[in-house]
Each structure stands twice: as C-alpha cells, then as structure tokens.
Design an enzyme around this catalytic site. Structure first.
Site, short mmCIF file in Angstrom:
data_model
loop_
_atom_site.label_atom_id
_atom_site.label_comp_id
_atom_site.label_asym_id
_atom_site.label_seq_id
_atom_site.Cartn_x
_atom_site.Cartn_y
_atom_site.Cartn_z
N ALA A 1 3.55 0.49 3.05
CA ALA A 1 2.35 -0.33 3.13
C ALA A 1 2.31 -1.36 2.01
O ALA A 1 2.98 -1.21 0.99
CB ALA A 1 1.11 0.55 3.05
N ILE A 2 1.54 -2.40 2.24
CA ILE A 2 1.26 -3.37 1.19
C ILE A 2 -0.23 -3.28 0.88
O ILE A 2 -1.04 -3.17 1.80
CB ILE A 2 1.56 -4.81 1.64
CG1 ILE A 2 2.94 -4.90 2.27
CG2 ILE A 2 1.47 -5.77 0.47
CD1 ILE A 2 3.24 -6.26 2.85
N ASP B 1 -1.87 17.02 1.16
CA ASP B 1 -1.09 16.29 0.15
C ASP B 1 -1.92 16.09 -1.12
O ASP B 1 -2.07 14.98 -1.61
CB ASP B 1 -0.61 14.95 0.69
CG ASP B 1 0.52 14.39 -0.18
OD1 ASP B 1 1.07 15.15 -0.98
OD2 ASP B 1 0.83 13.20 -0.05
N THR C 1 7.53 0.73 0.92
CA THR C 1 8.18 0.63 2.23
C THR C 1 7.18 0.88 3.35
O THR C 1 7.37 0.47 4.47
CB THR C 1 9.30 1.67 2.36
OG1 THR C 1 8.77 2.92 1.93
CG2 THR C 1 10.49 1.29 1.52
#
Lengths: 404, 367
Positions: free
Chosen positions: A73-74, A188, A71
């Site tokens: 990034a590509i 993260d 949703t």
C-alpha cells in the site's frame, strides 16, 4: 458480519456507540439525499449509481503528500476538500500481483471489519473509494504520534513506568475486548500495529488479518499473527481457535512493554516454540489436555520437559508490574488457550483497580514519530515484520512499484 | 442629590466659604485654622470635627442639619475623599455594589454573557444612585449577597491577592530604579575622584621632574582611561547582579504572570474504568451456558477442536446475537448519533504540532 449488539456508552455521557453498517449506509443515504450534486456534475450523468456514489466520496477528499510506500500500500496525508484543516490518512492499496482479478484479502478484511467497529481505541475508517485502475483507497483516522514499538525501542529517550504500561494495556485491552465482543479476531496484535493518536490514545490498526469468529467445524488458517506474538496453539497448527490467540499476543506485548525488548523472539517457528518452552514451560498433556492431538504438536522428551514456570519466575522477570500485574500476565500467557483469560476477564482483573492508577492519556510519554511513521505502519501487510527484525524472508520482487 | 446641604438658600457667600464655615456650628476656619470637616455616608451632610464630637459622643443622634434627622453614629464619620459630595456618594455606592457583585470575566462562558452581567449590575447601581426603587434594589442586593456568600468571599480573596501581586511588582520596579540611580551616582563620584587623583599624580611627577611634561600628561591620561573602563565594566556587572537579585527576590514569593487563565480546581478523579465507559448488554435475550444440539456435540468433545481453544459457547453467543442484535436498532438514530460523535473527533491542533510538516497552523477536527 454480525449485526451489532446494543452497545451503550456510559450513561454519564450521552454518546451512544453502536457498531453497525450504519457507516456505509450513511454514505449512501447522504449522497442520495442530495441528488442534485450527482446530476449537476456532467461526468456524473449516465453513470451507474455505484460509480456516482464512488465519485462523490472520492471528491470529498484530497490527497496531499505521500507518507510512505510499501509493496502492499501507499499511504498519503490527506484532508477533506470542504475543510482544509482536517487531517486524514489515505491508504491506497495497490492492485496486488497475487490477486489480479480482484481485491486482495487483506484489503477486503480491513474494510470489512474496520467499517463495523467504531471504538475510541480502534482506528476509524471514514470512507472507502476506488480511484483509477480500481485501486482501493481507505480514508483513515490520522494518527501522527508513531506507534508503541517506537516508544518501547527508544529506551534511551523515553522512560515510563507501571502506570504508563497500565494505561497502554488498558487501551489495547479495550480495543481487543471490543473486537471480540463483536466476534472479530484481530490476529495481528503487536506493538507496531498500535498507533498513537495526537491526544495519546492508543489505537489498534491493521485489520488485514482479521476475521470473524469461525463457525463450528470450519477450519481457519494458523499462518497468522507475527511470529513473536503467535500463541503456541497456532504454532502447533491448530485450525480451530478463538479470541485466546489475541489474548496471548496482548500478553507478549505486555511483557515487551515491561522488558522493553520482545519477550519471545524466535527466528523460525521451531525456534519460537523452543523459546516459549523455555520461557513459560513445555506444553504437555498434563498442563494442556488434548494438545497432542493438534496437527503440528511435537513430542517432547520427558527429560527435556520444562515444568510450567511458577509465579516466582515471573516476579523476578516482571517484578515492576507488581504481584497483581504478574498474576494478570501469567493468566494471559497460559499455554492452554482454554485456561487463558478472555479479553473481558482481562479487563475485569483487579490489576486495573490496584495502585498505581493508569496515567492519563495526555500525560503519556510521546515521541512524535511523525506522519512518516504512520505511513510506515500502514503500508505494511499483515504478519510482516519490518526489515532487520526477525524473519528475512524475501518478499516477491515487485517491479510494478514505480509505475503504480 | 436631594440630601446634600442646600447651597443656594442662604445669603450670598464668597467663593470658598463652604469649605471654611461649618454648616452646623457656623464656626469658621478663620477662628479655628485646624478645622476639619467630616461626612457620614448615611446622609453626606458635612460638619466640622468638633460638632461631630459634641453631638455624637454620647451615642447615635439625629443629623443636626435641618430637615434631615437621620440617625448617625460617630464611628461612621470620615473625611471626604472627593470635594464633590455627589461623587463621594457615588463612589461609595459603587464600591459597595462592586463588593457584592464581584464576579470575574473568567467565570463567564462568553464575552456576551460577561457584558450582560455588567449591564445588569450597572442598572442596579444606577437605581441606587438615582434613588429609583431603592427598597426593591436593596432587597435584590441583599438577597444576592446572602445566596452567594461563599463565591463573593472567594473572588474577593482572588482580587486582593492580585492587587498585592501588582503592588509587589511595582515596589520591585521602584526598588530597581532606585538601585540604578544610586549606582549611577556612585559611579560619577568615583570617576571624579579618580580624575582628581590622576591630575595630582601628574603634578607630582612633573614636580619630581621624571621625564618631560608631554609624556607624563599622556601616561596619566592613559592610566585614568584604563581605570575608568575597568570601573565601568565592574559597575555594569554589579548592576546586572543587583537586577538579577531583585528579580529573584521578587519572583520567588510573589510569582505572577499576566494573561494566564486561572487553573480550575480539577474535579476529583473518577475511578478508572477498564472498559472505558462501554457497556455491552443484551436486551432481548439471555445467554445460556449450554444449548442442546447434536450438531454441536462433536465440536464440544473433539480434542482437535477444543485443544486449540475453540469454544462452542462463543458460537452460540454469536448466533444469539445475530438473531436478536438488530432488534431495536434504528439506522436513522444511529446515523444522527454517529454524526454527533464525529463532531467530537480528536482535535488536530496538537496533531498538527506533533506532525511537524503535516499542516502548520491547522485547527479543527479530523472530521
């Protein structure tokens, strides 16, 4: 962002690395130095300098096939137009529904910090350009061999020992140390953000939640770091924290590498705290002075308090790391962030010089997640856990996926 | 070559004379059929064995050929390999030079370097052969030999090992061929014997009068055929086994694969550096542990701030670095270094292999 300290590479090799804005500057100077490029191409005429530079950067790269789509990034496989043998990953960040008027925070953070940090254990950002619809494209280093999570999970196919764990932890430690030394919090760290390069080098990726160290009295959000790797101070809602949060995450990754399953995998934030209390001990004023002042601190019954676990407990669980390794793990998983070792202290620990010697990166086990896996990893947004793991919070439905 | 025996000086001889008459004692093969000629690589003058015994048995003596007078020793006399003494001498010299200049192609960075080296060696050899600057050349040769004694020895060892390997391979092949031939011969013998047996059996049966002649003939033929096929398969099997055995036998101790690069002895491993060679140091300032500022006091003492791990010292370090970090940083230098770094990017040959469909046969760097 902070300007670079003087970072010198080991004198035996003459490479000198300095993390500065040189990257972006270089793009500019390069393109300015050959203005005929811009002026000869017809569409370039009359454009603003920024647009022209953007076009020039864009034309340097070619997108090949799609590796993955999320949703957020590509991810495409790409190459340099000038050199078809080069391999790159191009991460196209979608125009976000939440930030219609601008770039999403994740994208800004990622570009901002990746551009600054140049280190063998941090994914390299080669260039940034925008394509039509103002989509932001990040040209990233191509890392085809999957991620650490894949290796951890494949307990049937992949066997590794302390030497391998040490090699991976060393690479992770260097990456985080370099971030902290440049005053960047990653926020993260987890095994599937640790991608593996073709030569076996582990690279820290996904700076979507990164930020620079905060100024005094400036609060930060505590809703960062994927839950399983989140330190207790963030679970207690601390708004002022430091690099110690990343060290905790590294500690849990260390534990996970040894156990081959997530060390403390809570389903909710409360559950997570409970698991931490059980595994490490209950945070109290005695072992963590001032903890009760934190916003989200929960009062624990005196009777229910679990004393902080001793070395025996860790030795029984993480015995393969050896007593010295357990010592390091314990100091990385200290409840009080001030008692936790820093990333520098972690690298100075005597575990690195004790036996066994870390495996050379070429000899590390490989699985070959393939380019698709890289696509999977890069399309994710910071703090997300993959489907089927832990939280199942539904993300916003996104009907725009198909057309973007 | 000037020191070769003068050929055209004396009276005309019949062809082949040279081989039959000792130039020193003039005795001929006619009188002494077992006559053998020897040469000394010192001057390559030929003489018969009895002359060598006679003249040099009591220690070194001058060469008896007129005008030579070099001191020769008996030990160095040997039979000539080549009929033409020019060639004999050239081969000797070449062998000597090659023994000293025994570098190997793998040791060179490029083919050009290797060729240059070969040319130099050939020049040297040529000088020795043609007698140009002999003294100078010999000196060079000696100097090189002394300097590179260790290397020369190593290379010689490698070469002899290689020769031994090839020889062993040849021997194994020869052995295999011999076994094959032998097996074929045995097979043929067996077949003949069986045929003979079959015929005898047929005759016996006919003599006993079991059934008519035609059936008997057909039956025996069938039996013979069956036997021969069985034998053939058995022979085939045993041959394969033998071949496998020879293979294993040869391969185990003298395993050699052609076309492999020699593995370079890895340098002793350096001590593991957890920092990966990076050193971060501040050139322009020292960081103090405590900076006095009333604005910071609260951040130092407020439990809400400190309990979360926030550390004012980090802020101070950052402030100092931001104040001084840009000093001595020259963007142009950094760009140059960065570009050099980029050239050393991760090779994608393995990336392509690992990436599967990613890009077949791609070679080169990411950037």
């Amino acid at each position: 962002m902070a300007m670079s300290p003087v970072v010198t590479y080991d004198s035996t090799s003459n490479i000198k690395v300095t993390a500065t804005k040189a990257k972006s500057l270089a793009v500019r100077t390069n393109s300015i130095s050959k203005p005929q490029n811009g002026s000869t191409s017809e569409p370039g005429r009359g454009q603003e300098l920024a647009e022209r530079l953007n076009d020039e950067t864009k034309q340097k790269y070619v997108k090949d096939k799609k590796l993955g789509e999320g949703t957020y990034a590509i991810v495409y496989l790409g190459h340099l137009k000038a050199d078809p043998s080069s391999l790159l990953a191009i991460k196209k960040i979608k125009v976000n529904t939440e930030y219609r008027d601008g770039l999403s925070m994740d994208a800004i953070r990622e570009v901002k910090y990746l551009q600054e940090l140049s280190h063998p254990n941090i994914i390299a950002l080669h260039a940034v350009f925008s394509s039509k619809n103002q989509n932001l494209n990040l040209v990233l280093e191509y890392l085809p061999l999957g991620d650490l999570e894949m290796l951890i999970k494949d307990s049937e196919g992949i066997r590794y020992g302390t030497a391998e764990v040490k090699a991976w932890m060393g690479m992770l430690g260097r990456a985080v140390w370099f971030c902290h030394e440049n005053f960047v919090l990653h926020r993260d760290i987890k095994p599937n953000n640790l991608l593996i390069a073709a030569d076996g080098e582990v690279k820290l990726a996904d700076f979507g939640l990164a930020r620079s160290f905060s100024d005094p009295y400036r609060p930060m959000t505590y809703q960062v770091i994927t839950r399983w790797y989140r330190p207790p101070e963030l679970l207690f809602g601390a708004r002022f924290y430091s690099g110690a949060v990343d060290v905790w995450s590294m500690g849990t990754v260390f534990a996970e590498l040894i156990l081959r399953f997530p060390f403390v995998a809570g389903n909710t934030d409360m559950h997570q705290l409970e698991l931490i209390c059980n595994a490490i001990g209950t945070p109290t004023e005695e072992n963590w002075p001032g903890v009760s002042k934190l916003e989200g601190y929960l009062k624990y019954d005196k009777a229910a308090t679990i004393p902080v676990r001793g070395k025996d407990f860790y030795l029984s669980k993480f015995g393969t790391a050896g007593p010295v390794g357990v010592d390091l793990l314990m100091s990385m998983l200290a409840l009080d962030p001030r008692k936790r070792c820093t990333s520098r202290e972690m690298l100075e620990h005597k575990w690195w010089s004790s036996e066994p010697r870390p495996t050379a990166k070429e000899d590390l086990p490989k699985k070959g997640g393939g380019p698709e896996r890289m696509g999977e990893d890069l399309k994710r947004r910071g703090g997300e856990i993959e489907d089927g793991r832990g939280d199942r919070v539904a993300r916003k439905l996104n009907f725009g996926v198909a057309k973007s | 070559m000037s020191r070769a025996p003068a050929r055209n000086g004396a009276a005309p001889r019949r062809p082949g004379d040279e081989d039959d008459i000792c130039p020193v004692c003039k005795s001929s093969r006619y009188l002494n059929p077992s006559m053998r000629f020897l040469v000394n690589p010192e001057c390559y003058h030929k003489m018969c064995e009895s002359c060598v015994d006679r003249i040099f048995s009591h220690g070194p003596a001058p060469c008896p050929v007129a005008g030579c007078a070099r001191t020769l020793r008996k030990a160095r006399f040997r039979r000539q390999t080549f009929e033409d003494l020019h060639i004999e001498r050239e081969v000797d010299i070449r062998r000597r030079v090659a023994g000293v200049f025994n570098k190997r192609e793998e040791e060179f960075e490029s083919l050009r370097d290797w060729n240059n080296y070969l040319e130099e060696v050939e020049n040297l050899t040529w000088n020795l052969l043609q007698g140009v600057d002999v003294k100078e050349t010999e000196k060079k040769l000696d100097a090189y030999k002394r300097q590179n004694e260790q290397e020369i020895k190593q290379n010689a060892a490698i070469e002899s090992q290689e020769n031994a390997n090839t020889e062993a391979q040849f021997a194994a092949q020869r052995e295999q061929a011999r076994l094959r031939r032998e097996a074929a011969r045995n097979e043929e013998l067996d077949e003949r014997r069986e045929k003979e047996e079959g015929r005898r059996e047929m005759v016996d049966m006919m003599a006993r009068g079991d059934g008519d002649a035609d059936t008997i003939a057909r039956e025996t033929q069938k039996v013979v055929l069956k036997k021969s096929t069985a034998r053939r398969t058995a022979a085939e099997r045993s041959r394969q086994q033998a071949a496998a055995k020879v293979d294993n036998g040869a391969a185990a101790p003298l395993f050699s694969i052609q076309g492999l690069k020699r593995v370079v002895q890895p340098a002793p491993e350096k001590e593991y550096d957890p920092f990966g060679g990076y050193v971060i140091k501040h050139e322009y300032y020292y960081l103090r542990d405590h900076y006095e500022h009333s604005w910071l006091d609260n951040a130092r003492s407020d439990a809400q701030i400190t309990a979360g791990g926030y550390d004012v010292r980090e802020y101070c370090a950052r402030a100092m670095m931001e104040a001084f970090g840009g000093l001595g940083v020259f963007v142009e230098d950094e760009i140059r270094e960065r570009e050099e770094m980029a050239d050393k990017g991760v090779g994608t040959a393995s990336a392509a292999a690992a990436g599967g469909g990613g890009g077949e046969g791609v070679d080169g760097d990411v950037l």
